[in-house]
Scaffold this motif. Structure first.
Motif, PDB file in Angstrom:
ATOM      1  N   UNK A   1       0.903  -1.261  -0.041  1.00 10.36           N
ATOM      2  CA  UNK A   1       0.046   0.025  -0.096  1.00 10.36           C
ATOM      3  C   UNK A   1       0.909   1.254  -0.086  1.00 10.36           C
ATOM      4  N   UNK A   2       0.759   1.977  -1.175  1.00  7.15           N
ATOM      5  CA  UNK A   2       1.887   3.212  -1.244  1.00  7.15           C
ATOM      6  C   UNK A   2       1.167   4.142  -0.426  1.00  7.15           C
ATOM      7  N   UNK A   3       2.121   4.744   0.676  1.00 12.51           N
ATOM      8  CA  UNK A   3       1.552   5.941   1.466  1.00 12.51           C
ATOM      9  C   UNK A   3       2.109   7.183   0.863  1.00 12.51           C
ATOM     10  N   UNK A   4       3.116   7.235   0.509  1.00  9.45           N
ATOM     11  CA  UNK A   4       3.640   8.669   0.001  1.00  9.45           C
ATOM     12  C   UNK A   4       4.756   8.279  -1.265  1.00  9.45           C
ATOM     13  N   UNK A   5       4.988   9.166  -1.988  1.00 10.42           N
ATOM     14  CA  UNK A   5       6.115   9.237  -3.310  1.00 10.42           C
ATOM     15  C   UNK A   5       6.720  10.415  -3.312  1.00 10.42           C
ATOM     16  N   UNK A   6       7.918  10.702  -3.367  1.00 19.15           N
ATOM     17  CA  UNK A   6       8.663  11.945  -3.412  1.00 19.15           C
ATOM     18  C   UNK A   6       9.932  11.349  -4.394  1.00 19.15           C
ATOM     19  N   UNK A   7       9.928  12.720  -5.218  1.00 18.00           N
ATOM     20  CA  UNK A   7      11.446  12.434  -6.022  1.00 18.00           C
ATOM     21  C   UNK A   7      12.640  12.192  -5.311  1.00 18.00           C
ATOM     22  N   UNK A   8      13.358  11.286  -5.598  1.00 19.78           N
ATOM     23  CA  UNK A   8      14.642  10.728  -4.940  1.00 19.78           C
ATOM     24  C   UNK A   8      15.618  12.077  -4.541  1.00 19.78           C
ATOM     25  N   UNK A   9      15.842  13.100  -5.595  1.00 18.87           N
ATOM     26  CA  UNK A   9      16.593  13.995  -5.294  1.00 18.87           C
ATOM     27  C   UNK A   9      16.076  15.102  -4.497  1.00 18.87           C
ATOM     28  N   UNK A  10      14.832  15.275  -4.661  1.00 17.70           N
ATOM     29  CA  UNK A  10      14.267  16.077  -3.575  1.00 17.70           C
ATOM     30  C   UNK A  10      14.411  15.826  -2.111  1.00 17.70           C
ATOM     31  N   UNK A  11      14.314  14.413  -1.885  1.00 16.81           N
ATOM     32  CA  UNK A  11      14.475  14.025  -0.607  1.00 16.81           C
ATOM     33  C   UNK A  11      16.027  14.112  -0.317  1.00 16.81           C
ATOM     34  N   UNK A  12      16.817  14.112  -1.209  1.00 19.06           N
ATOM     35  CA  UNK A  12      18.437  14.254  -0.764  1.00 19.06           C
ATOM     36  C   UNK A  12      18.526  15.618  -0.503  1.00 19.06           C
ATOM     37  N   UNK A  13      18.177  16.588  -1.170  1.00 22.50           N
ATOM     38  CA  UNK A  13      18.136  17.846  -0.884  1.00 22.50           C
ATOM     39  C   UNK A  13      17.764  18.491   0.357  1.00 22.50           C
ATOM     40  N   UNK A  14      16.465  17.772   1.118  1.00 21.39           N
ATOM     41  CA  UNK A  14      16.011  18.100   2.208  1.00 21.39           C
ATOM     42  C   UNK A  14      16.916  17.400   3.495  1.00 21.39           C
ATOM     43  N   UNK A  15      17.739  16.651   3.103  1.00 18.37           N
ATOM     44  CA  UNK A  15      18.484  16.056   4.478  1.00 18.37           C
ATOM     45  C   UNK A  15      19.296  17.041   5.383  1.00 18.37           C
ATOM     46  N   UNK A  16      19.063  16.860   6.339  1.00 15.85           N
ATOM     47  CA  UNK A  16      19.783  17.557   7.513  1.00 15.85           C
ATOM     48  C   UNK A  16      20.990  16.971   7.714  1.00 15.85           C
ATOM     49  N   UNK A  17      21.795  17.938   8.281  1.00 13.42           N
ATOM     50  CA  UNK A  17      23.401  17.649   8.417  1.00 13.42           C
ATOM     51  C   UNK A  17      23.373  16.492   9.752  1.00 13.42           C
ATOM     52  N   UNK A  18      23.971  15.079   9.198  1.00 12.06           N
ATOM     53  CA  UNK A  18      24.117  14.190  10.215  1.00 12.06           C
ATOM     54  C   UNK A  18      25.472  13.559  10.271  1.00 12.06           C
ATOM     55  N   UNK A  19      26.379  13.951  11.343  1.00 11.11           N
ATOM     56  CA  UNK A  19      27.589  13.348  11.038  1.00 11.11           C
ATOM     57  C   UNK A  19      27.868  12.024  11.688  1.00 11.11           C
TER      58      UNK A  19
ATOM     59  N   UNK B   1      25.338  12.263   0.624  1.00 13.44           N
ATOM     60  CA  UNK B   1      23.985  12.101   1.037  1.00 13.44           C
ATOM     61  C   UNK B   1      23.302  10.630   0.869  1.00 13.44           C
ATOM     62  N   UNK B   2      23.746   9.976   0.096  1.00 11.87           N
ATOM     63  CA  UNK B   2      23.098   8.626   0.050  1.00 11.87           C
ATOM     64  C   UNK B   2      24.233   7.767  -0.406  1.00 11.87           C
ATOM     65  N   UNK B   3      23.869   6.476   0.128  1.00  9.69           N
ATOM     66  CA  UNK B   3      25.047   5.401  -0.183  1.00  9.69           C
ATOM     67  C   UNK B   3      24.248   3.927  -0.357  1.00  9.69           C
ATOM     68  N   UNK B   4      25.188   2.897  -1.039  1.00  7.73           N
ATOM     69  CA  UNK B   4      24.707   1.681  -1.226  1.00  7.73           C
ATOM     70  C   UNK B   4      25.626   1.032  -1.031  1.00  7.73           C
ATOM     71  N   UNK B   5      25.761  -0.210  -0.518  1.00 13.51           N
ATOM     72  CA  UNK B   5      27.010  -1.134  -0.100  1.00 13.51           C
ATOM     73  C   UNK B   5      26.241  -2.516  -0.466  1.00 13.51           C
ATOM     74  N   UNK B   6      26.623  -3.218  -1.394  1.00 13.43           N
ATOM     75  CA  UNK B   6      26.334  -4.502  -1.580  1.00 13.43           C
ATOM     76  C   UNK B   6      27.609  -5.503  -1.593  1.00 13.43           C
ATOM     77  N   UNK B   7      27.567  -6.507  -0.556  1.00 19.00           N
ATOM     78  CA  UNK B   7      28.558  -7.620  -0.811  1.00 19.00           C
ATOM     79  C   UNK B   7      27.934  -8.849  -0.460  1.00 19.00           C
ATOM     80  N   UNK B   8      28.451 -10.023  -0.246  1.00 19.32           N
ATOM     81  CA  UNK B   8      27.927 -11.473   0.025  1.00 19.32           C
ATOM     82  C   UNK B   8      27.131 -11.352   1.382  1.00 19.32           C
ATOM     83  N   UNK B   9      27.467 -10.276   2.406  1.00 20.04           N
ATOM     84  CA  UNK B   9      26.573 -10.357   3.330  1.00 20.04           C
ATOM     85  C   UNK B   9      25.319  -9.699   3.395  1.00 20.04           C
ATOM     86  N   UNK B  10      25.021  -8.886   2.278  1.00 22.26           N
ATOM     87  CA  UNK B  10      23.693  -8.019   2.157  1.00 22.26           C
ATOM     88  C   UNK B  10      23.824  -6.773   1.363  1.00 22.26           C
ATOM     89  N   UNK B  11      22.677  -6.062   1.311  1.00 25.24           N
ATOM     90  CA  UNK B  11      22.567  -4.861   0.843  1.00 25.24           C
ATOM     91  C   UNK B  11      22.361  -3.943   1.987  1.00 25.24           C
TER      92      UNK B  11
END
Length: 236
Positions: free
Chosen positions: A109-127, A186-196
């Motif tokens: 059930x789709x609750x919300x849908x937003x452009x991916x880059x719009x989401x990234x632009x709105x990200x707050x600083x997270x050290x 802003x965003x990262x993906x890491x895939x290896x034999x242990x998962x995504x």
């Protein structure tokens, strides 16, 4: 909230995905409606849970952003509720695509849908964000990005997309902002034999992280779209 990228999305809409022109809104999941998606068997979704889903247009959905980097700008981040868990798909004459065989099909059930880059632009600083995976060895700790044997990059709507492979079967992707001498993850993906593993968060890279990513950008081969534009904006 956990993030997933389905292996395949349902094509029950009746849209001809082989057409030379496809309306984006005709294939994008609609908020307030249910749809189906196929997931890897290692993805254990539970009925009733709320999850985040990365939706990519057809070419990058099948081959990855590295084959059609412009589609990052057309990708979306969905929030969805898992309605029902289906069993692994079995070969049958009614199967839509042979690649669905053995995958788990979930009703969403789709609750919300937003452009991916719009989401990234709105990200707050997270050290605390960890965009770069590290590993330990007898020689000490180092970053997987130190081990790349191939990498590519593309500029997409003011962002930098960087992807790399290692000899140790790891695949990595980053979406970055480059501001003067600063590089912001802003965003990262890491895939290896242990998962995504997916990570969101605005983090200014420093020290070893900054060094390895600057080096990767220096040696990255330019990426370009493998197919001509085929998506157009239109109303449903």
């Amino acid at each position: 909230m956990k993030t997933y990228c389905p292996t395949f999305w349902s094509r029950d809409s009746g849209v001809d995905h082989s057409a030379s022109v496809i309306c984006l809104n005709d294939i994008l999941p609609t908020v307030g409606q249910n749809t189906f998606a196929y997931f890897d068997n290692n993805d254990c979704l539970l009925a009733g849970e709320t999850i985040l889903l990365i939706w990519c247009p057809p070419v990058s959905d099948l081959n990855g952003w590295s084959e059609q980097p412009s589609e990052i700008a057309l990708s979306h981040l969905l929030k969805a509720n898992v309605v029902a868990v289906a069993q692994a798909s079995e070969p049958s004459a009614a199967a839509i695509h042979p690649a669905h065989y053995g995958k788990r099909k979930y009703e969403l059930d789709i609750l919300s849908c937003e452009r991916f880059l719009t989401v990234l632009r709105a990200l707050q600083e997270d050290p605390t964000s960890r965009h770069l995976q590290g590993i330990g060895s007898a020689q000490g700790n180092f970053l997987m990005w130190d081990e790349v044997n191939w990498c590519g990059s593309a500029a997409v709507d003011g962002f930098t997309y960087l992807t790399a492979n290692t000899l140790n079967e790891a695949h990595m992707e980053l979406i970055l902002e480059e501001v003067d001498d600063d590089i912001i993850g802003l965003f990262s993906v890491h895939i290896d034999p242990g998962g995504t593993f997916y990570e969101f968060g605005r983090k200014r890279l420093t020290g070893q992280e900054l060094r390895v990513i600057k080096h990767a950008l220096d040696i990255a081969r330019p990426l370009c779209d493998s197919q001509a534009d085929y998506l157009v904006a239109c109303s449903k």
